[in-house]
Design an enzyme around this catalytic site. Structure first.
Site, PDB file in Angstrom:
ATOM      1  N   GLU A 165       6.602  14.194 -11.276  1.00 50.98           N
ATOM      2  CA  GLU A 165       6.936  14.724  -9.938  1.00 50.98           C
ATOM      3  C   GLU A 165       8.292  14.229  -9.426  1.00 50.98           C
ATOM      4  O   GLU A 165       8.407  13.733  -8.312  1.00 50.98           O
ATOM      5  CB  GLU A 165       5.816  14.365  -8.955  1.00 50.98           C
ATOM      6  CG  GLU A 165       4.468  14.938  -9.363  1.00 50.98           C
ATOM      7  CD  GLU A 165       3.325  14.445  -8.486  1.00 50.98           C
ATOM      8  OE1 GLU A 165       3.576  13.993  -7.361  1.00 50.98           O
ATOM      9  OE2 GLU A 165       2.166  14.511  -8.936  1.00 50.98           O
ATOM     10  N   GLU A 277      -3.628  18.313 -15.404  1.00 53.36           N
ATOM     11  CA  GLU A 277      -4.458  17.734 -14.338  1.00 53.36           C
ATOM     12  C   GLU A 277      -5.327  18.793 -13.652  1.00 53.36           C
ATOM     13  O   GLU A 277      -5.518  18.786 -12.460  1.00 53.36           O
ATOM     14  CB  GLU A 277      -3.572  17.044 -13.292  1.00 53.36           C
ATOM     15  CG  GLU A 277      -2.628  16.003 -13.842  1.00 53.36           C
ATOM     16  CD  GLU A 277      -1.845  15.274 -12.769  1.00 53.36           C
ATOM     17  OE1 GLU A 277      -2.235  15.330 -11.588  1.00 53.36           O
ATOM     18  OE2 GLU A 277      -0.833  14.639 -13.093  1.00 53.36           O
TER      19      GLU A 277
HETATM   20  O1  G3I Z   1      -7.507   0.133  -7.111  1.00 47.69           O
HETATM   21  C1  G3I Z   1      -7.426   0.034  -5.677  1.00 47.69           C
HETATM   22  C2  G3I Z   1      -8.549  -0.853  -5.156  1.00 47.69           C
HETATM   23  O2  G3I Z   1      -8.362  -2.184  -5.634  1.00 47.69           O
HETATM   24  C3  G3I Z   1      -8.551  -0.827  -3.626  1.00 47.69           C
HETATM   25  O3  G3I Z   1      -9.648  -1.570  -3.146  1.00 47.69           O
HETATM   26  C4  G3I Z   1      -8.662   0.633  -3.149  1.00 47.69           C
HETATM   27  C5  G3I Z   1      -8.669   0.756  -1.657  1.00 47.69           C
HETATM   28  O4  G3I Z   1      -7.368   0.467  -1.189  1.00 47.69           O
HETATM   29  O5  G3I Z   1      -7.526   1.390  -3.666  1.00 47.69           O
HETATM   30  C6  G3I Z   1      -7.551   1.430  -5.090  1.00 47.69           C
HETATM   31  O6  G3I Z   1      -6.436   2.163  -5.551  1.00 47.69           O
HETATM   32  C7  G3I Z   1      -6.556   3.577  -5.320  1.00 47.69           C
HETATM   33  C8  G3I Z   1      -6.444   4.266  -6.686  1.00 47.69           C
HETATM   34  O7  G3I Z   1      -6.438   5.708  -6.525  1.00 47.69           O
HETATM   35  C9  G3I Z   1      -7.600   3.888  -7.626  1.00 47.69           C
HETATM   36  O8  G3I Z   1      -8.808   4.316  -7.054  1.00 47.69           O
HETATM   37  C10 G3I Z   1      -5.379   4.019  -4.441  1.00 47.69           C
HETATM   38  O9  G3I Z   1      -5.577   3.485  -3.153  1.00 47.69           O
HETATM   39  C11 G3I Z   1      -5.355   5.542  -4.359  1.00 47.69           C
HETATM   40  O10 G3I Z   1      -4.178   5.959  -3.667  1.00 47.69           O
HETATM   41  C12 G3I Z   1      -5.288   6.128  -5.772  1.00 47.69           C
HETATM   42  O11 G3I Z   1      -5.324   7.551  -5.660  1.00 47.69           O
HETATM   43  C13 G3I Z   1      -4.878   8.220  -6.850  1.00 47.69           C
HETATM   44  C14 G3I Z   1      -3.645   9.072  -6.491  1.00 47.69           C
HETATM   45  O12 G3I Z   1      -3.211   9.772  -7.670  1.00 47.69           O
HETATM   46  C15 G3I Z   1      -2.490   8.225  -6.014  1.00 47.69           C
HETATM   47  O13 G3I Z   1      -1.957   7.527  -7.054  1.00 47.69           O
HETATM   48  C16 G3I Z   1      -5.988   9.144  -7.330  1.00 47.69           C
HETATM   49  O14 G3I Z   1      -7.109   8.374  -7.781  1.00 47.69           O
HETATM   50  C17 G3I Z   1      -5.485   9.997  -8.499  1.00 47.69           C
HETATM   51  O15 G3I Z   1      -6.461  10.977  -8.869  1.00 47.69           O
HETATM   52  C18 G3I Z   1      -4.211  10.727  -8.086  1.00 47.69           C
HETATM   53  O16 G3I Z   1      -3.720  11.399  -9.215  1.00 47.69           O
HETATM   54  C19 G3I Z   1      -2.474  12.103  -9.010  1.00 47.69           C
HETATM   55  C20 G3I Z   1      -1.685  12.017 -10.302  1.00 47.69           C
HETATM   56  O17 G3I Z   1      -1.470  10.667 -10.641  1.00 47.69           O
HETATM   57  C21 G3I Z   1      -0.374  12.779 -10.177  1.00 47.69           C
HETATM   58  N1  G3I Z   1      -0.619  14.170  -9.796  1.00 47.69           N
HETATM   59  C22 G3I Z   1      -1.402  14.313  -8.549  1.00 47.69           C
HETATM   60  C23 G3I Z   1      -2.730  13.582  -8.675  1.00 47.69           C
HETATM   61  C24 G3I Z   1      -3.570  13.759  -7.420  1.00 47.69           C
HETATM   62  O18 G3I Z   1      -2.938  13.144  -6.340  1.00 47.69           O
END
Ligand code: G3I
Length: 363
Positions: A165, A277
């Protein structure tokens, strides 16, 4: 992290749910009682990868999740494990607990691995986002990160989303298309070239992808992706493929004719293309549950059929294994329900792959 720390972390990771994980042997071997082949077996016979993004904790702790991965998929992507922040909590410390667990699970069950993602704007550690770095310092951080991570899994991760992205969400024909990330502001647009070169130096055998959202059909954003990878290739940058994310929904399902045209023009550059995805949201859609599930199945059916119609389209990865763990919860966008039972979308992909089975021209 020392060995005991890794063992403790693995225990923690594995204890995400209590049940010991017992999974069947190799993908495709989990043939259902009625003898019908699985998605994995049909995809494998077509020399095509059908994948799912996985979470380490669920993979090690939820046996229904792990069994579904082995039964239905030939490839896993890493939903969050390979992102900069989870891997590099501090400048001098890498935490490979989850990535090691996922790669080891995949190797045990004969699954290929896509590493998502090395360079992105999100999930960056605070030491990086709050620090102030000279251009050459940021280049050093980028190089060390990529070469440490890709080097550790040399020969074990078949494809990387090297840069994810890099373009703004919406771009006009004359816009500056690159998203103002820490990488662009700190290094300049050549951060993209550098990231691909660093990854290629660390594993010359890995397929290196540029991954993008909202660029599946034909339009200004997919034109910008095409122009970006065309310029990268012209400069001799080792980019081997484009990932089209395909986060979609029943209200805005893709125009498959436009998707096909986009796949073909990227293939004409000598690139592979992968749907990286895919999920199909159904929230707030009117109609009976049966009608909604049928409409969702049709979107999956049409996207897979379009991908299979272009030999350079080599994989379709769903963004999750089942609706229990989807990032779009409480929506239900995936092939398997919250109990990992197949939905009509799963049957639709079986139907498409069966129609394209070994008798068809190899990919
Ligand atoms: O691991 C931490 C945990 O320790 C903490 O307690 C918790 C609450 O703050 O957060 C956890 O991290 C989260 C992580 O997912 C793992 O669950 C992040 O806050 C959260 O922002 C993250 O969201 C991910 C998102 O990308 C942002 O990176 C989603 O699971 C994931 O499905 C999503 O995937 C993205 C692709 O990488 C790129 N394309 C879009 C897609 C959807 O947004």
């Amino acid at each position: 992290m020392n060995l005991s720390g890794i063992l403790v972390s693995l225990t923690v990771l594995g204890a995400a749910c209590a049940h010991p994980v017992t999974v069947s042997e190799t993908p495709g071997s989990a043939v259902p009682a009625d003898g019908e082949p699985t998605l994995a077996r049909l995809a494998g016979a077509r020399h095509f990868d059908l994948g799912a993004a996985v979470q380490g904790g669920a993979l090690l702790g939820d046996s229904a999740y792990a069994n579904a991965v082995v039964r239905d998929f030939t490839m896993v992507s890493t939903e969050n494990a390979f992102k900069f922040g989870p891997l590099r909590p501090s400048p001098g410390r890498y935490d490979f607990t989850e990535t090691d667990a996922i790669v080891r699970f995949a190797e045990t069950h004969g699954l290929r691995v896509r590493g998502h993602t090395l360079v992105w704007k999100r999930q960056l550690p605070e030491w990086l986002t709050r620090g102030t770095y000279m251009r050459n310092e940021l280049i050093t951080i980028l190089r060390e990160h990529i070469q440490t991570v890709v080097g550790r899994y040399r020969g074990r991760v078949v494809a990387w989303d090297v840069v994810n992205e890099a373009l703004k969400d919406s771009v006009g024909p004359e816009d500056e298309v690159l998203r103002p990330t820490i990488w662009l502001k700190g290094i300049g647009p050549e951060y993209i070239d550098l990231a691909f070169h660093f990854a290629h130096e660390a594993d010359p055998g890995a397929l290196l992808f540029y991954n993008e959202a909202g660029a599946e059909g034909m339009g200004t954003k997919s034109d910008a992706v095409y122009a970006l990878v065309w310029r990268l290739r012209r400069r001799g940058v080792p980019v081997h493929g484009v990932g089209l994310q395909m986060h979609t929904g029943l209200g805005a399902s893709p125009d498959t004719a436009a998707l096909g045209a986009n796949l073909r023009r990227l293939a004409a550059l000598g690139l592979q293309v992968q749907i990286t995805e895919m999920d199909v949201g159904t929230a707030k859609m009117p109609g009976s549950q049966a009608d909604i599930l049928a409409a969702q199945a049709d979107v999956y059916r049409q996207v897979l059929a379009t991908c299979l119609s272009v030999p350079a389209c080599t994989a379709l990865v769903t963004w999750g294994v089942g609706d229990r763990y989807t990032w779009r919860y409480p929506d239900t966008p995936l092939l398997l329900d919250r109990e990992f039972q197949p939905k009509p979308a799963h049957a639709a992909l079986l139907e498409v792959l069966r129609a394209a089975s070994p008798g068809s021209a190899p990919r």
